[in-house]
Motif scaffolding. Structure first.
Motif, PDB file in Angstrom:
ATOM      1  N   GLU A  21       0.817  -1.214   0.000  1.00 52.71           N
ATOM      2  CA  GLU A  21       0.000   0.000   0.000  1.00 52.71           C
ATOM      3  C   GLU A  21       0.851   1.264   0.000  1.00 52.71           C
ATOM      4  OE1 GLU A  21      -3.599   1.047   0.081  1.00 52.71           O
ATOM      5  OE2 GLU A  21      -3.376  -0.890  -0.849  1.00 52.71           O
ATOM      6  N   CYS A  22       1.703   1.409   1.040  1.00 45.79           N
ATOM      7  CA  CYS A  22       2.418   2.676   1.221  1.00 45.79           C
ATOM      8  C   CYS A  22       3.897   2.599   0.840  1.00 45.79           C
ATOM      9  CB  CYS A  22       2.288   3.150   2.665  1.00 45.79           C
ATOM     10  SG  CYS A  22       3.091   2.106   3.888  1.00 45.79           S
ATOM     11  N   GLY A  23       4.446   1.406   0.659  1.00 45.96           N
ATOM     12  CA  GLY A  23       5.844   1.262   0.274  1.00 45.96           C
ATOM     13  C   GLY A  23       6.823   1.302   1.426  1.00 45.96           C
ATOM     14  N   SER A  24       6.336   1.401   2.646  1.00 48.01           N
ATOM     15  CA  SER A  24       7.197   1.453   3.822  1.00 48.01           C
ATOM     16  C   SER A  24       7.846   0.094   4.072  1.00 48.01           C
ATOM     17  CB  SER A  24       6.356   1.849   5.042  1.00 48.01           C
ATOM     18  OG  SER A  24       7.108   1.752   6.215  1.00 48.01           O
ATOM     19  N   LYS A  25       9.017   0.090   4.705  1.00 49.90           N
ATOM     20  CA  LYS A  25       9.735  -1.158   5.003  1.00 49.90           C
ATOM     21  C   LYS A  25       9.328  -1.748   6.351  1.00 49.90           C
ATOM     22  CE  LYS A  25      12.689  -1.874   1.628  1.00 49.90           C
ATOM     23  NZ  LYS A  25      12.821  -3.117   0.939  1.00 49.90           N
ATOM     24  N   THR A  26       8.194  -1.327   6.920  1.00 46.24           N
ATOM     25  CA  THR A  26       7.751  -1.824   8.216  1.00 46.24           C
ATOM     26  C   THR A  26       6.698  -2.925   8.076  1.00 46.24           C
ATOM     27  OG1 THR A  26       6.071  -0.094   8.369  1.00 46.24           O
ATOM     28  CG2 THR A  26       8.217   0.363   9.355  1.00 46.24           C
ATOM     29  N   PHE A  27       6.708  -3.597   6.962  1.00 43.05           N
ATOM     30  CA  PHE A  27       5.747  -4.669   6.679  1.00 43.05           C
ATOM     31  C   PHE A  27       6.277  -5.964   7.263  1.00 43.05           C
ATOM     32  CE2 PHE A  27       3.477  -7.553   3.687  1.00 43.05           C
ATOM     33  CZ  PHE A  27       2.201  -7.091   3.914  1.00 43.05           C
ATOM     34  N   GLY A  28       5.492  -6.624   8.118  1.00 44.41           N
ATOM     35  CA  GLY A  28       5.966  -7.845   8.755  1.00 44.41           C
ATOM     36  C   GLY A  28       4.837  -8.775   9.133  1.00 44.41           C
ATOM     37  N   ARG A  29       5.200  -9.914   9.669  1.00 40.70           N
ATOM     38  CA  ARG A  29       4.242 -10.963  10.004  1.00 40.70           C
ATOM     39  C   ARG A  29       3.726 -10.774  11.424  1.00 40.70           C
ATOM     40  NH1 ARG A  29       5.054 -17.493  10.292  1.00 40.70           N
ATOM     41  NH2 ARG A  29       5.567 -17.058  12.435  1.00 40.70           N
ATOM     42  N   ASP A  30       2.411 -10.791  11.594  1.00 37.90           N
ATOM     43  CA  ASP A  30       1.791 -10.728  12.920  1.00 37.90           C
ATOM     44  C   ASP A  30       1.574 -12.126  13.478  1.00 37.90           C
ATOM     45  OD1 ASP A  30       1.719  -8.003  12.944  1.00 37.90           O
ATOM     46  OD2 ASP A  30      -0.371  -7.859  12.336  1.00 37.90           O
ATOM     47  N   ALA A  31       1.064 -13.010  12.652  1.00 38.21           N
ATOM     48  CA  ALA A  31       0.798 -14.393  13.032  1.00 38.21           C
ATOM     49  C   ALA A  31       0.956 -15.233  11.770  1.00 38.21           C
ATOM     50  CB  ALA A  31      -0.608 -14.531  13.601  1.00 38.21           C
ATOM     51  N   VAL A  32       0.734 -16.524  11.890  1.00 33.71           N
ATOM     52  CA  VAL A  32       0.874 -17.407  10.735  1.00 33.71           C
ATOM     53  C   VAL A  32      -0.153 -17.004   9.676  1.00 33.71           C
ATOM     54  CG1 VAL A  32       0.744 -19.780   9.921  1.00 33.71           C
ATOM     55  CG2 VAL A  32       1.704 -19.289  12.153  1.00 33.71           C
ATOM     56  N   GLY A  33       0.327 -16.531   8.548  1.00 30.96           N
ATOM     57  CA  GLY A  33      -0.542 -16.167   7.439  1.00 30.96           C
ATOM     58  C   GLY A  33      -1.105 -14.763   7.497  1.00 30.96           C
ATOM     59  N   ILE A  34      -0.815 -13.978   8.539  1.00 33.86           N
ATOM     60  CA  ILE A  34      -1.332 -12.621   8.655  1.00 33.86           C
ATOM     61  C   ILE A  34      -0.153 -11.647   8.630  1.00 33.86           C
ATOM     62  CG2 ILE A  34      -2.620 -10.985  10.060  1.00 33.86           C
ATOM     63  CD1 ILE A  34      -4.105 -13.408  11.228  1.00 33.86           C
ATOM     64  N   TRP A  35      -0.156 -10.771   7.643  1.00 25.12           N
ATOM     65  CA  TRP A  35       0.915  -9.791   7.440  1.00 25.12           C
ATOM     66  C   TRP A  35       0.315  -8.401   7.539  1.00 25.12           C
ATOM     67  CZ3 TRP A  35       5.903 -11.515   6.430  1.00 25.12           C
ATOM     68  CH2 TRP A  35       6.019 -12.888   6.218  1.00 25.12           C
ATOM     69  N   SER A  36       1.033  -7.483   8.197  1.00 29.00           N
ATOM     70  CA  SER A  36       0.507  -6.125   8.336  1.00 29.00           C
ATOM     71  C   SER A  36       1.633  -5.107   8.298  1.00 29.00           C
ATOM     72  CB  SER A  36      -0.289  -5.978   9.631  1.00 29.00           C
ATOM     73  OG  SER A  36       0.570  -6.052  10.731  1.00 29.00           O
ATOM     74  N   CYS A  37       1.239  -3.885   7.950  1.00 31.12           N
ATOM     75  CA  CYS A  37       2.158  -2.753   7.952  1.00 31.12           C
ATOM     76  C   CYS A  37       1.949  -1.980   9.242  1.00 31.12           C
ATOM     77  CB  CYS A  37       1.885  -1.857   6.742  1.00 31.12           C
ATOM     78  SG  CYS A  37       2.950  -0.406   6.687  1.00 31.12           S
ATOM     79  N   LYS A  38       3.032  -1.677   9.933  1.00 31.17           N
ATOM     80  CA  LYS A  38       2.932  -0.959  11.187  1.00 31.17           C
ATOM     81  C   LYS A  38       2.719   0.540  10.973  1.00 31.17           C
ATOM     82  CE  LYS A  38       5.469  -4.621  13.210  1.00 31.17           C
ATOM     83  NZ  LYS A  38       5.014  -5.599  12.258  1.00 31.17           N
ATOM     84  N   LYS A  39       2.977   1.026   9.755  1.00 33.11           N
ATOM     85  CA  LYS A  39       2.827   2.449   9.468  1.00 33.11           C
ATOM     86  C   LYS A  39       1.395   2.794   9.055  1.00 33.11           C
ATOM     87  CE  LYS A  39       4.789   6.165   6.718  1.00 33.11           C
ATOM     88  NZ  LYS A  39       5.730   6.509   5.653  1.00 33.11           N
ATOM     89  N   CYS A  40       0.846   2.054   8.092  1.00 32.15           N
ATOM     90  CA  CYS A  40      -0.477   2.401   7.565  1.00 32.15           C
ATOM     91  C   CYS A  40      -1.576   1.422   8.000  1.00 32.15           C
ATOM     92  CB  CYS A  40      -0.438   2.488   6.044  1.00 32.15           C
ATOM     93  SG  CYS A  40      -0.154   0.915   5.217  1.00 32.15           S
ATOM     94  N   SER A  41      -1.254   0.409   8.794  1.00 27.75           N
ATOM     95  CA  SER A  41      -2.209  -0.587   9.314  1.00 27.75           C
ATOM     96  C   SER A  41      -2.864  -1.423   8.224  1.00 27.75           C
ATOM     97  CB  SER A  41      -3.283   0.078  10.170  1.00 27.75           C
ATOM     98  OG  SER A  41      -2.695   0.759  11.240  1.00 27.75           O
ATOM     99  N   PHE A  42      -2.222  -1.556   7.084  1.00 26.24           N
ATOM    100  CA  PHE A  42      -2.720  -2.402   6.000  1.00 26.24           C
ATOM    101  C   PHE A  42      -2.478  -3.856   6.363  1.00 26.24           C
ATOM    102  CE2 PHE A  42      -1.752  -4.644   1.969  1.00 26.24           C
ATOM    103  CZ  PHE A  42      -2.976  -4.502   1.351  1.00 26.24           C
ATOM    104  N   LYS A  43      -3.506  -4.702   6.249  1.00 17.32           N
ATOM    105  CA  LYS A  43      -3.380  -6.124   6.560  1.00 17.32           C
ATOM    106  C   LYS A  43      -3.700  -6.954   5.330  1.00 17.32           C
ATOM    107  CE  LYS A  43      -4.030  -6.427  11.456  1.00 17.32           C
ATOM    108  NZ  LYS A  43      -4.631  -7.176  12.524  1.00 17.32           N
ATOM    109  N   ILE A  44      -3.011  -8.079   5.231  1.00 16.58           N
ATOM    110  CA  ILE A  44      -3.205  -8.979   4.101  1.00 16.58           C
ATOM    111  C   ILE A  44      -2.969 -10.403   4.585  1.00 16.58           C
ATOM    112  CG2 ILE A  44      -0.826  -8.873   3.296  1.00 16.58           C
ATOM    113  CD1 ILE A  44      -1.895  -8.835   0.432  1.00 16.58           C
ATOM    114  N   ALA A  45      -3.649 -11.352   3.974  1.00 16.26           N
ATOM    115  CA  ALA A  45      -3.438 -12.765   4.280  1.00 16.26           C
ATOM    116  C   ALA A  45      -2.494 -13.332   3.236  1.00 16.26           C
ATOM    117  CB  ALA A  45      -4.753 -13.519   4.263  1.00 16.26           C
ATOM    118  N   GLY A  46      -1.538 -14.122   3.704  1.00 16.30           N
ATOM    119  CA  GLY A  46      -0.577 -14.725   2.798  1.00 16.30           C
ATOM    120  C   GLY A  46      -0.220 -16.126   3.276  1.00 16.30           C
ATOM    121  N   THR A  47       0.933 -16.589   2.875  1.00 18.53           N
ATOM    122  CA  THR A  47       1.380 -17.904   3.327  1.00 18.53           C
ATOM    123  C   THR A  47       2.075 -17.759   4.670  1.00 18.53           C
ATOM    124  OG1 THR A  47       3.447 -17.680   2.123  1.00 18.53           O
ATOM    125  CG2 THR A  47       1.641 -18.735   0.957  1.00 18.53           C
ATOM    126  N   ALA A  48       2.499 -18.861   5.242  1.00 16.47           N
ATOM    127  CA  ALA A  48       3.039 -18.845   6.595  1.00 16.47           C
ATOM    128  C   ALA A  48       4.364 -18.096   6.690  1.00 16.47           C
ATOM    129  CB  ALA A  48       3.219 -20.278   7.085  1.00 16.47           C
TER     130      ALA A  48
END
Length: 70
Positions: free
Chosen positions: A38-65
């Protein structure tokens, strides 16, 4: 001493070389820096298995583990 791939500590000489190589590959893939789609920030990381989120813009997405394919 030849330079090689970065190995992980914690497993020692246990479990065999094949398992240690697989573990290293997955762990390095999991911990690499990613850009938020979404925003291009490097703060994108894994919250839980399969759940990824950006700490800057709060964008969440489901992915692989261990990786996210956008």
């Amino acid at each position: 001493m030849a330079k090689g791939k970065k190995s992980l500590k914690g497993l020692g000489a246990r479990y065999g070389i094949k398992i240690r190589k697989q573990y290293t590959k997955i762990h390095l893939q999991l911990k690499e820096k990613r850009a938020c789609p979404e925003c291009g920030s490097k703060t994108f990381g894994r919250d839980a298995v399969g759940i990824w989120s950006c700490k800057k813009c709060s964008f969440k997405i489901a992915g692989t583990a261990y990786d996210v394919k956008v």
